[in-house]
Every structure is written in structure tokens, then in C-alpha cells.
Design a protein around this motif. Structure first.
Motif, PDB file in Angstrom:
ATOM      1  N   GLU A 143      -5.048  -1.367  -4.748  1.00 25.59           N
ATOM      2  CA  GLU A 143      -5.935  -0.286  -5.380  1.00 25.59           C
ATOM      3  C   GLU A 143      -4.942   0.680  -6.327  1.00 25.59           C
ATOM      4  OE1 GLU A 143      -9.670   1.495  -3.388  1.00 25.59           O
ATOM      5  OE2 GLU A 143      -8.140   1.698  -1.874  1.00 25.59           O
ATOM      6  N   HIS A 144      -3.798   0.746  -5.978  1.00 25.12           N
ATOM      7  CA  HIS A 144      -2.962   1.587  -6.905  1.00 25.12           C
ATOM      8  C   HIS A 144      -3.281   1.138  -8.479  1.00 25.12           C
ATOM      9  CE1 HIS A 144       0.202   2.530  -3.637  1.00 25.12           C
ATOM     10  NE2 HIS A 144      -0.805   3.605  -3.779  1.00 25.12           N
ATOM     11  N   GLY A 145      -3.604  -0.132  -8.656  1.00 18.40           N
ATOM     12  CA  GLY A 145      -4.132  -0.553 -10.267  1.00 18.40           C
ATOM     13  C   GLY A 145      -2.760  -0.494 -11.261  1.00 18.40           C
ATOM     14  N   CYS A 146      -1.470  -0.608 -10.618  1.00 21.44           N
ATOM     15  CA  CYS A 146      -0.463  -0.767 -11.486  1.00 21.44           C
ATOM     16  C   CYS A 146      -0.493  -1.607 -12.648  1.00 21.44           C
ATOM     17  CB  CYS A 146       1.024  -0.686 -10.926  1.00 21.44           C
ATOM     18  SG  CYS A 146       1.024   0.714  -9.700  1.00 21.44           S
ATOM     19  N   ALA A 147      -0.390  -1.060 -14.052  1.00 24.07           N
ATOM     20  CA  ALA A 147      -0.627  -2.059 -15.183  1.00 24.07           C
ATOM     21  C   ALA A 147       0.483  -3.004 -14.992  1.00 24.07           C
ATOM     22  CB  ALA A 147      -0.612  -1.176 -16.326  1.00 24.07           C
ATOM     23  N   TYR A 148       1.592  -2.840 -14.416  1.00 26.10           N
ATOM     24  CA  TYR A 148       2.753  -3.490 -14.497  1.00 26.10           C
ATOM     25  C   TYR A 148       3.159  -4.458 -13.492  1.00 26.10           C
ATOM     26  CZ  TYR A 148       4.343   0.315 -11.915  1.00 26.10           C
ATOM     27  OH  TYR A 148       4.549   1.043 -10.741  1.00 26.10           O
ATOM     28  N   CYS A 149       2.022  -4.358 -12.266  1.00 27.33           N
ATOM     29  CA  CYS A 149       2.380  -5.162 -11.156  1.00 27.33           C
ATOM     30  C   CYS A 149       2.538  -6.847 -11.116  1.00 27.33           C
ATOM     31  CB  CYS A 149       1.281  -5.050 -10.083  1.00 27.33           C
ATOM     32  SG  CYS A 149       1.419  -5.585  -8.338  1.00 27.33           S
TER      33      CYS A 149
ATOM     34  N   LEU B 263       8.068  -4.914   5.019  1.00 24.20           N
ATOM     35  CA  LEU B 263       6.986  -4.938   5.200  1.00 24.20           C
ATOM     36  C   LEU B 263       5.935  -4.263   3.665  1.00 24.20           C
ATOM     37  CD1 LEU B 263       4.492  -4.557   7.249  1.00 24.20           C
ATOM     38  CD2 LEU B 263       5.281  -2.386   7.949  1.00 24.20           C
ATOM     39  N   GLY B 264       5.129  -4.839   3.307  1.00 21.57           N
ATOM     40  CA  GLY B 264       4.280  -4.487   2.351  1.00 21.57           C
ATOM     41  C   GLY B 264       5.067  -4.565   1.004  1.00 21.57           C
ATOM     42  N   ILE B 265       5.739  -5.561   0.557  1.00 16.31           N
ATOM     43  CA  ILE B 265       6.551  -5.919  -0.451  1.00 16.31           C
ATOM     44  C   ILE B 265       5.637  -6.220  -1.667  1.00 16.31           C
ATOM     45  CG2 ILE B 265       8.363  -6.999  -1.571  1.00 16.31           C
ATOM     46  CD1 ILE B 265       9.365  -4.889   0.412  1.00 16.31           C
ATOM     47  N   ASN B 266       4.816  -7.227  -1.535  1.00  8.74           N
ATOM     48  CA  ASN B 266       4.093  -7.896  -2.655  1.00  8.74           C
ATOM     49  C   ASN B 266       3.003  -6.861  -3.393  1.00  8.74           C
ATOM     50  OD1 ASN B 266       3.931 -10.313  -4.180  1.00  8.74           O
ATOM     51  ND2 ASN B 266       2.092 -10.565  -3.335  1.00  8.74           N
ATOM     52  N   THR B 267       2.280  -6.317  -2.121  1.00 10.14           N
ATOM     53  CA  THR B 267       1.330  -4.989  -2.422  1.00 10.14           C
ATOM     54  C   THR B 267       1.772  -4.073  -1.311  1.00 10.14           C
ATOM     55  OG1 THR B 267      -0.358  -6.170  -1.548  1.00 10.14           O
ATOM     56  CG2 THR B 267      -0.403  -6.469  -3.741  1.00 10.14           C
ATOM     57  N   ASP B 268       1.530  -3.027  -2.003  1.00  4.56           N
ATOM     58  CA  ASP B 268       1.872  -1.838  -1.133  1.00  4.56           C
ATOM     59  C   ASP B 268       0.903  -1.676   0.119  1.00  4.56           C
ATOM     60  OD1 ASP B 268       2.301   0.999  -0.220  1.00  4.56           O
ATOM     61  OD2 ASP B 268       2.879   1.463  -2.236  1.00  4.56           O
ATOM     62  N   GLY B 269       1.761  -1.496   1.385  1.00  2.00           N
ATOM     63  CA  GLY B 269       1.203  -1.499   2.540  1.00  2.00           C
ATOM     64  C   GLY B 269       0.544  -0.117   2.939  1.00  2.00           C
TER      65      GLY B 269
ATOM     66  N   PRO C 191      -4.430   2.976  -0.914  1.00  2.04           N
ATOM     67  CA  PRO C 191      -5.702   3.870  -0.358  1.00  2.04           C
ATOM     68  C   PRO C 191      -6.427   3.083   0.801  1.00  2.04           C
ATOM     69  CG  PRO C 191      -5.332   3.937  -2.847  1.00  2.04           C
ATOM     70  CD  PRO C 191      -4.535   3.079  -2.243  1.00  2.04           C
ATOM     71  N   VAL C 192      -6.681   1.893   0.812  1.00  2.00           N
ATOM     72  CA  VAL C 192      -7.701   1.320   1.806  1.00  2.00           C
ATOM     73  C   VAL C 192      -6.878   1.421   3.111  1.00  2.00           C
ATOM     74  CG1 VAL C 192      -8.899  -0.266   0.257  1.00  2.00           C
ATOM     75  CG2 VAL C 192      -6.706  -0.749   1.354  1.00  2.00           C
ATOM     76  N   GLU C 193      -5.661   1.552   3.294  1.00  2.00           N
ATOM     77  CA  GLU C 193      -4.735   1.676   4.333  1.00  2.00           C
ATOM     78  C   GLU C 193      -5.165   2.921   5.343  1.00  2.00           C
ATOM     79  OE1 GLU C 193      -2.100   1.517   7.665  1.00  2.00           O
ATOM     80  OE2 GLU C 193      -3.130   0.107   6.499  1.00  2.00           O
ATOM     81  N   ARG C 194      -5.824   3.953   4.599  1.00  2.00           N
ATOM     82  CA  ARG C 194      -6.088   5.273   5.075  1.00  2.00           C
ATOM     83  C   ARG C 194      -7.038   5.056   6.125  1.00  2.00           C
ATOM     84  NH1 ARG C 194      -4.621  10.347   3.566  1.00  2.00           N
ATOM     85  NH2 ARG C 194      -3.845   9.480   1.610  1.00  2.00           N
ATOM     86  N   ARG C 195      -8.360   4.230   5.709  1.00  2.00           N
ATOM     87  CA  ARG C 195      -9.203   3.998   6.752  1.00  2.00           C
ATOM     88  C   ARG C 195      -9.314   2.460   7.725  1.00  2.00           C
ATOM     89  NH1 ARG C 195     -13.684   0.832   3.836  1.00  2.00           N
ATOM     90  NH2 ARG C 195     -12.877   0.498   1.565  1.00  2.00           N
ATOM     91  N   LEU C 196      -8.398   1.771   7.291  1.00  2.00           N
ATOM     92  CA  LEU C 196      -8.340   0.570   7.881  1.00  2.00           C
ATOM     93  C   LEU C 196      -6.903   0.543   8.984  1.00  2.00           C
ATOM     94  CD1 LEU C 196      -8.642  -2.090   5.084  1.00  2.00           C
ATOM     95  CD2 LEU C 196     -10.207  -1.293   6.793  1.00  2.00           C
TER      96      LEU C 196
ATOM     97  N   THR D  25       7.344   1.503  -1.029  1.00  2.00           N
ATOM     98  CA  THR D  25       6.012   2.068  -1.324  1.00  2.00           C
ATOM     99  C   THR D  25       6.195   3.145  -2.367  1.00  2.00           C
ATOM    100  OG1 THR D  25       4.419   3.021  -0.205  1.00  2.00           O
ATOM    101  CG2 THR D  25       6.357   3.988   0.205  1.00  2.00           C
ATOM    102  N   LYS D  26       5.196   3.378  -2.853  1.00  2.00           N
ATOM    103  CA  LYS D  26       4.878   4.398  -4.014  1.00  2.00           C
ATOM    104  C   LYS D  26       3.707   5.531  -3.442  1.00  2.00           C
ATOM    105  CE  LYS D  26       3.951   2.167  -7.683  1.00  2.00           C
ATOM    106  NZ  LYS D  26       4.534   0.622  -7.505  1.00  2.00           N
ATOM    107  N   SER D  27       3.426   5.486  -2.206  1.00  2.95           N
ATOM    108  CA  SER D  27       2.438   6.180  -1.493  1.00  2.95           C
ATOM    109  C   SER D  27       2.967   7.226  -0.548  1.00  2.95           C
ATOM    110  CB  SER D  27       1.498   5.106  -0.413  1.00  2.95           C
ATOM    111  OG  SER D  27       0.492   6.042  -0.202  1.00  2.95           O
ATOM    112  N   ALA D  28       2.238   8.356  -0.746  1.00  8.10           N
ATOM    113  CA  ALA D  28       2.737   9.499   0.329  1.00  8.10           C
ATOM    114  C   ALA D  28       1.919   9.295   1.668  1.00  8.10           C
ATOM    115  CB  ALA D  28       2.195  10.751  -0.533  1.00  8.10           C
TER     116      ALA D  28
END
Length: 358
Positions: free
Chosen positions: A78-84, A131-137, A140-145, A166-169
Motif C-alpha cells: 500500500e505504500h505505493g512507492c513509484a520505484y518499488c 522479514l518483510g524485504i520484498n514488500t514492507d511487512g 498500512p494493512v498490517e495495522r489491522r491484520l 522498513t519505511k514504516s513508523a
């Protein structure tokens, strides 16, 4: 045909078909457009797809990455990074690497049970897992899952070493588990910080935590005794390359012990997607950015060869490496490379009532 508007809060305005599809779709103007077409598009909502996990530990032998096995709770981000660089992987799900990648997220609810089974296998040999290398572990969806936290809890329970990027707080939520792992030398967390400019960050990483928020999370983990570092990734010529030293300085002030960078990679469909991002946000320098990338990639926009894909080659690549090395020397970064401990590992119980012999 007028290009589609950028959906609010999303990184890509395109949704090309996957490369395995028997047909491709293309936009076509039939002159039936109305005034509503000029209104800003709020964008599609995020939907979740179930992904049954036969295994969760993925192994690789790449000499370019510092880990031999990894766990990815999610496909898509969900981060939607243009360069991912992970965007092209969505084609294996029959989905687009464009908007589908950031709006249709596959998750593995049975991953914790599968991880326990794999760690309990008689032939398993402990080595650090990423852990969570290909896409960020911690997207945002992790907050509820809470899927990544469940996996991290199992790693903490079994005293299994783990590295994180990660790039998530949101990772602050799991500071209890991370601090517990850190006490035995079992964890290291790298924060990806691409820029200190909030405007550029919103364009590049629309749903990721702001740069200031990432640095605050880094400082909090450092204060709890968790080893932290910074990745200036990706480095994009003529977009953010001038910020390398400032990003490292800010990270060092927040407690970073290590630092590195990764040159922008544009595999497969990502080339078209990132070129469109450049034309949308930086039309005045799009050609210059692409020209510099070709100079770094032997005349191509991407080079997948080991030893070249992360750093590039040529004069500019040498300059970036020198800048990183000299900045790290000045700031005292990378002086000590921590080695994660593997001797504390204890396999989980088999769950079938069978007791261990030893």
C-alpha cells in the motif's frame, strides 16, 4: 488520449496488464468523455486477497544481499512507492504491477502456523532471516491484520535471528518484541529513508510514513536498545542523489550505526511505470534522469547482473560509492558490523504431543 489523472494517495496512475496475459488493454478516447472526467480521481480502495502459504521461508543465493533466507507476509504494498522493484512480481498473480500492486494486497493468514512447522523441521538449520524485504511487512494493512507481528513473535519465542528493512513508523508497535530480541543480539532494523523533503516523499512514497516520522521511529528503537541503520534507497540521479549526506547525518543523529545505498532498479514493467512517474512529476528533467541511469547501467535502463544491479558502473557509480564511504567515515557509521547470533535458537514445539528426546 488524455492521460489518466493520478489517483489520490497512489503512486502510479497506470495499470498495465501483466506480461503473462494473452491480451493487453489500452486507453482509448471515444469522444464520450464528460466534465466529470476532469475531476480528481480519489482512486480505488485497497482489497485483500487470500494467499495460501505452502511455505513461508524463501531461500536465495544472491551475492548482492546480506541474507540467505527471507519471509514476506504480503505480496503488493500500500505504500505505493513509484520505484518499488517488487512491482513486476504482481504479474505472477495475474495482476498489474501498476495500481493493482498497491491496491490488491495478497496476505497469508496461515503463515504463522507454516512458519512454526518449518522451524520445527528436523533438518532446519538456523541462520538469520530477513522479514518483510520484498514488500514492507509494516505497510498500512498490517495495522489491522497484525500478520507481521505474529511472525515476529514466533521468531522471538524461538530466539531466531532476524533482520528488518522498513519505511514504516508502525514498527514502533512491536518495540517490545524487538527489544527482547536485541538483548540477545538477535535483531537489526534498517530504515529506508529516500529523502528528507516531505513534498518529494509524498510523490515517491504516497502512503509511507513521512521522513521525519521514520527518523523519530528510528530514534525510539535506538533508545530501546535495538540496533538501527539507514538505507538511502533508492538513489535516483538528479532527483534525490544530492541528499545522500543529509540523510546519513539525520539518521546518525537518530541513532543509526550503519548506512548503505541502492541505485534505482527498473526491472520489467517498472521501466514504463517509473518513466510515466517522471513525466508526471518532473517533465523538465525526465530525459536527464533517464540519460544518467543509462550511463550507470551500461547504456540500458536496467542491469540485472549480480555485482552491478545495486550500484551500477562507471564514473557516477564510483562517485556515489566514494561519497558514501567518506560520509560514513566522517560520521562514524559502519565501524562495527554486528553479526546476529544463531546459537540461541530453540525449535518450537511440534504441536502433536510428541516430546523432544533431548
Amino acid at each position: 488520449m488524455k492521460p489518466p489523472s493520478l489517483p489520490r494517495g497512489r503512486g502510479s496512475r497506470l495499470n498495465p496488464g501483466d506480461r503473462f496475459a494473452d491480451w493487453q488493454r489500452a486507453a482509448f478516447d471515444d469522444d464520450w468523455a464528460d466534465d466529470a472526467a476532469d475531476e480528481p480521481d480519489r482512486g480505488p480502495a485497497t482489497t485483500l486477497l487470500l494467499d495460501k502459504a505452502k511455505s513461508v521461508i524463501v531461500r536465495n543465493a544472491s551475492p548482492d544481499v546480506p541474507f540467505a533466507q527471507s519471509i514476506n507476509p504480503y505480496k503488493g504494498c500500500e505504500h505505493g512507492c513509484a520505484y518499488c522493484f517488487a512491482r513486476p512480481g504482481h504479474a505472477y498473480l495475474g495482476l498489474s504491477p501498476g495500481l493493482d500492486f498497491e491496491t490488491k494486497i495478497a496476505w497469508k493468514p496461515d503463515a504463522p502456523a507454516v512458519l512454526r512447522r518449518e522451524l520445527a523441521a528436523p533438518g532446519y538449520r538456523c541462520q538469520p532471516v530477513a522479514l518483510g524485504i520484498n514488500t514492507d511487512g509494516w505497510q498500512p494493512v498490517e495495522r489491522r491484520l497484525g500478520l507481521t507481528r505474529q511472525l515476529l513473535a514466533i521468531l522471538a519465542e524461538t530466539r531466531h535471528p532476524v533482520s528488518i528493512v522498513t519505511k514504516s513508523a508502525l514498527i514502533e508497535r512491536d518495540i517490545d518484541l524487538l527489544a527482547d530480541l536485541a538483548r540477545d543480539g538477535l535483531v537489526q532494523v534498517m530504515f529506508s529513508v529516500t529523502t528528507l523533503d516531505p513534498r518529494l516523499a509524498r510523490q515517491l512514497e504516497p502512503r509511507a510514513a513521512s521522513p521525519a516520522r521514520r527518523l523519530a521511529a528510528m530514534a525510539r528503537l535506538h533508545g530501546a536498545g535495538v540496533p538501527v541503520g539507514v538505507l538511502f534507497a533508492p538513489l535516483i540521479p538528479a532527483i534525490n542523489d544530492h541528499e545522500m549526506e543529509k540523510v546519513l547525518e539525520a539518521a546518525q543523529a537518530a541513532g543509526a550505526e550503519t548506512a548503505g545505498y541502492v541505485l534505482l532498479r527498473l526491472p520489467r514493467e517498472l521501466r514504463e511505470l517509473f518513466e510515466d512517474w517522471l513525466v508526471t512529476h518532473y517533465p523538465d528533467r525526465a530525459g536527464h534522469v533517464l540519460s544518467l541511469l543509462r550511463q550507470l547501467r551500461g547504456g540500458e535502463l536496467n542491469d540485472s547482473r549480480f555485482g552491478h544491479r545495486m550500484r551500477g558502473e562507471g564514473v557516477f557509480a564510483d562517485l556515489y560509492s566514494q561519497r558514501l564511504r567518506r560520509c560514513c567515515e566522517r560520521l562514524g557509521l559502519n565501524r562495527n558490523r554486528r553479526q546476529l547470533v544463531t546459537t540461541a535458537f530453540r525449535p518450537p514445539g511440534r504441536g502433536d504431543g510428541q516430546l523432544a528426546l533431548f
